[in-house]
Design a protein around this motif. Sequence first.
Motif, mmCIF file in Angstrom:
data_model
loop_
_atom_site.group_PDB
_atom_site.id
_atom_site.type_symbol
_atom_site.label_atom_id
_atom_site.label_comp_id
_atom_site.label_asym_id
_atom_site.label_seq_id
_atom_site.Cartn_x
_atom_site.Cartn_y
_atom_site.Cartn_z
ATOM 1 N N MET A 1 80.739 36.756 62.093
ATOM 2 C CA MET A 1 79.366 37.154 61.523
ATOM 3 C C MET A 1 78.173 36.223 61.859
ATOM 4 N N SER A 2 77.106 36.495 62.177
ATOM 5 C CA SER A 2 75.973 35.665 62.423
ATOM 6 C C SER A 2 75.464 34.911 61.077
ATOM 7 N N VAL A 70 73.542 31.629 75.316
ATOM 8 C CA VAL A 70 74.662 32.011 74.357
ATOM 9 C C VAL A 70 74.189 32.256 72.796
ATOM 10 N N GLY A 71 72.789 31.992 72.654
ATOM 11 C CA GLY A 71 72.375 31.946 70.904
ATOM 12 C C GLY A 71 72.112 30.379 70.779
ATOM 13 N N GLU A 75 79.204 30.147 68.286
ATOM 14 C CA GLU A 75 80.375 29.725 67.214
ATOM 15 C C GLU A 75 81.415 28.469 68.296
ATOM 16 N N ALA A 76 81.536 28.931 69.348
ATOM 17 C CA ALA A 76 82.429 27.961 70.574
ATOM 18 C C ALA A 76 81.775 26.761 70.692
ATOM 19 N N VAL A 77 80.231 26.683 71.124
ATOM 20 C CA VAL A 77 79.577 25.653 70.986
ATOM 21 C C VAL A 77 79.575 24.598 70.170
ATOM 22 N N VAL A 78 79.507 25.250 68.838
ATOM 23 C CA VAL A 78 79.365 24.538 67.600
ATOM 24 C C VAL A 78 80.724 23.874 67.163
ATOM 25 N N LEU A 329 81.569 23.367 77.755
ATOM 26 C CA LEU A 329 82.671 24.116 77.804
ATOM 27 C C LEU A 329 82.698 25.074 76.876
ATOM 28 N N GLY A 330 82.088 25.050 75.462
ATOM 29 C CA GLY A 330 82.037 26.208 74.604
ATOM 30 C C GLY A 330 81.111 27.277 74.956
#
Length: 443
Positions: A1-2, A70-71, A75-78, A329-330
């Motif tokens: 969820m955002s 990607v916003g 999530e994957a970046v963070v 990579l995220g």
Amino acid sequence: MSAIPQERRIVTAIPGPKSQELQARRLGAVAGGVGSVLPVFAARANGGIIEDVDGNRLIDFGSGIAVTSVGSSAEAVVRRASAQLADFTHTCFMVTPYEGYVEVCEQLAELTPGDHAKKSALFNSGAEAVENAVKIARAYTKRQAVVVFDHGYHGRTNLTMGMTAKNMPYKNGFGPFAPEIYRVPVAYGYRWPTGEENAGAEASAQAIDMIVKQIGAENVAAIIIEPVLGEGGFIEPAKGFLPAISKFATDNGIVFVADEIQSGFCRTGQWFACEDENVVPDLITTAKGIAGGLPLAAVTGRAEMMDAPHSGGLGGTYGGNPVACAAALGAIETMKELDLNARAKRIEEVMKARLAAIQEKYDIVGDIRGRGAMIAIELVKSGTKDSNPEATGALAKACHAEGLLVLTCGTYGNVLRFLPPLVIGEDLLNEGMDIIEAAFARV
């Protein structure tokens, strides 16, 4: 969820009181030469929403200038960047290397056009990537001249200012610029004198003629072009132009460089915009969308060209920082998992249909163009092709007041550009288009 509800919310005037307080502090501490499109201070951002310090939620049609595809907190970046932060923040790849840098270069080799052997070098910013592409091309060809195009933008360093076409605000008062830079025409379909259908063939013939006569093909190290020109007004060179220039470069031993800093990483509905006409560049420069908002840039290209500079000739203290590599990579993981190329194409479908309806009603919309989530409208004076920067500014202002962040661009300052995050919800996208439509009705 955002983490942030994906809905627009306006609770104060834009900018609100807390943003105004911060703006007063900014004026005392930040150099005046650093501008801002909208002096609203961000507190959080995610998906298609930017939340400001006053609690207003703005729809984001800017993506930090095509960066947060990607916003702003994917999530994957963070997750990946946070894990890397806990391990180490820096060693300098030129001192003791680390796997993340190698992995980003492997991903770039896989994702960029062409099946030839490729290598990459990582840097901090788009301008740095362009400078290094020039260094690599000069080392490889043992030539000096660099060819760029009308309406092109390549950065704010001394060399890239010289390569950039537009004087204000990028170049004015900052010269002298680096020598051996030559500018030739681009196939700007909407403004081509004999019509868009002739622009590709005529502009490429003109450009090639100028290169041969004025510089000499044997003196040219590199030809550098944005496959979709960004700051110049989201100009898509007319069909046939890029393949003709690319072929000329190949035939004459010139390094053909695609500057995909704004157009790369799913922005146009393909991993890279040059794929649209099956153009395979020798070198490709990337930045912006590569790392979900962290500073990272790359030059990727033919292995023999990338290996031309001597050891130690490429690099930089922070280039390919480990946290930025983890973020990249995220971001790439997110692009693949969510099929952001398909999302970009859907954004184009929605926006172009809505903009076409606006064009039917208002004859100041001269041209609708762009691909994927890199869309623009060029605004003109009624019944002419004379540029209309006044209407452009007024429309942007009207959108900002309603909580929609839009950007302008173009050599003539008359282009409204739209760069929504590729993860934006369709409801927000349509609400943003409603605001644009209402702004036209008012302005």
